[in-house]
Design a protein around this motif. Structure first.
Motif, mmCIF file in Angstrom:
data_model
loop_
_atom_site.group_PDB
_atom_site.id
_atom_site.type_symbol
_atom_site.label_atom_id
_atom_site.label_comp_id
_atom_site.label_asym_id
_atom_site.label_seq_id
_atom_site.Cartn_x
_atom_site.Cartn_y
_atom_site.Cartn_z
ATOM 1 N N GLY A 63 0.782 -1.279 0.225
ATOM 2 C CA GLY A 63 -0.136 0.035 0.097
ATOM 3 C C GLY A 63 0.679 1.236 -0.134
ATOM 4 N N ALA A 64 2.148 0.964 0.331
ATOM 5 C CA ALA A 64 3.108 2.145 0.337
ATOM 6 C C ALA A 64 3.380 2.569 -1.164
ATOM 7 C CB ALA A 64 4.260 2.281 1.176
ATOM 8 N N ARG A 65 3.971 3.663 -1.414
ATOM 9 C CA ARG A 65 4.510 3.900 -2.752
ATOM 10 C C ARG A 65 6.141 4.002 -2.646
ATOM 11 N NH1 ARG A 65 0.243 5.668 -6.494
ATOM 12 N NH2 ARG A 65 -1.803 5.992 -5.282
ATOM 13 N N THR A 66 6.410 4.049 -3.874
ATOM 14 C CA THR A 66 8.012 3.945 -4.159
ATOM 15 C C THR A 66 8.531 5.497 -3.843
ATOM 16 O OG1 THR A 66 7.542 4.706 -6.613
ATOM 17 C CG2 THR A 66 8.095 2.516 -6.094
ATOM 18 N N GLY A 67 7.478 6.607 -3.745
ATOM 19 C CA GLY A 67 8.116 7.553 -3.276
ATOM 20 C C GLY A 67 8.247 7.797 -1.803
ATOM 21 N N ASP A 68 7.554 7.049 -1.234
ATOM 22 C CA ASP A 68 7.562 6.844 0.364
ATOM 23 C C ASP A 68 8.999 6.343 0.657
ATOM 24 O OD1 ASP A 68 5.097 7.570 0.878
ATOM 25 O OD2 ASP A 68 4.277 5.519 0.408
#
Length: 258
Positions: free
Chosen positions: A147-152
């Motif tokens: 659910g997290a994103r690569t930007g995180d």
């Protein structure tokens, strides 16, 4: 291409990751004062072949390199940081050596890098740089969850490096990995949270924070591969291959003794 691995495929990737970790730790123990970089390359070849694995580097010929790479491991010394092509150089006390290894076995690849100081010297700047990349890598892994994103991940890595006082080059960074060494998504070492590809279980990523002491600018050696700091300053590089799981991330290239 982005691959999502099933349980059986993940087991094979886990096996490759363990092999990469074992080879890197063996090479670290052998890399002492007086060791030649060509010996490290030869040792890497022998261990890869003996394990029934394949090098991801020997025939690697991307658009940015003067390919094929032609060696089994990247060896970057002092001001070299990425794609260090082994050559006739003998390690000296206090050298900062980065080893970057990618191997494929059972149809799946794993990629990892370590930086360490050769001999008994402990130059404070070098120690601090290695520590910063290791802390940034740990932060990026902690941010990797379904659910997290690569930007995180990028934001977590970049925050540690910036807080430590280093500028960040975003030309090269982490990447997806699976049946091939380099896949989408790209994972920059700096970024905005909440942006980019959404992570899900079965995704493999190679995260690799790297820094240069006083610059963010790279120059390329005459060999067409080795990337060095533009100012001649020292560099450091840490990398793990991870798998996104149901509740976080599993490090596939963690050494047994870690």
């Amino acid at each position: 291409m982005i691959e999502i691995l099933n349980a059986a495929e993940l087991a094979r990737a886990r096996d490759t990751g363990a092999l990469v970790a074992d080879i890197l730790q063996t090479l670290k123990s052998r890399s002492t004062v007086g060791t030649n970089l060509m010996d490290i390359d030869r040792w890497a070849k022998d261990m890869i072949v003996d394990a029934g694995a394949l090098s991801c580097y020997v025939d690697y010929a991307p658009s940015f390199g003067r390919g094929p790479f032609g060696h089994y491991i990247c060896t970057a010394v002092n001001d070299a940081v990425l794609h260090g092509r082994p050559y006739d150089y003998t390690l000296a006390d206090g050298d900062l050596l980065s080893l970057d290894l990618a191997v494929s076995r059972g149809g799946f690849a794993a990629d990892a890098a370590i930086s360490f100081i050769v001999g008994g010297s402990t130059p404070p700047e070098s120690v601090a740089m290695i520590s910063a990349t290791e802390r940034a890598l740990a932060a990026g892994i902690a941010a990797a969850r379904p659910g997290a994103r690569t930007g995180d991940i990028s934001h977590a890595i970049g925050s540690v490096l910036i807080e430590a006082g280093y500028s960040i080059n975003t030309e090269y960074g982490g990447h997806g990995i699976g049946s091939t060494m380099h896949q989408d998504p790209h994972v920059s070492n700096a970024g905005r949270p909440g942006r980019g590809y959404t992570l899900r279980p079965g995704l493999l990523l190679a995260l690799e924070p790297w820094i240069m002491a006083d610059t963010a600018e790279l120059v390329t050696d005459a060999d067409g591969w080795t990337l060095r700091s533009a100012t001649g300053c020292r560099t450091a590089h840490s990398e793990h291959t991870i798998a996104i799981t149901g509740d976080g991330a599993e490090i596939l290239t963690l050494p047994k003794q870690a």
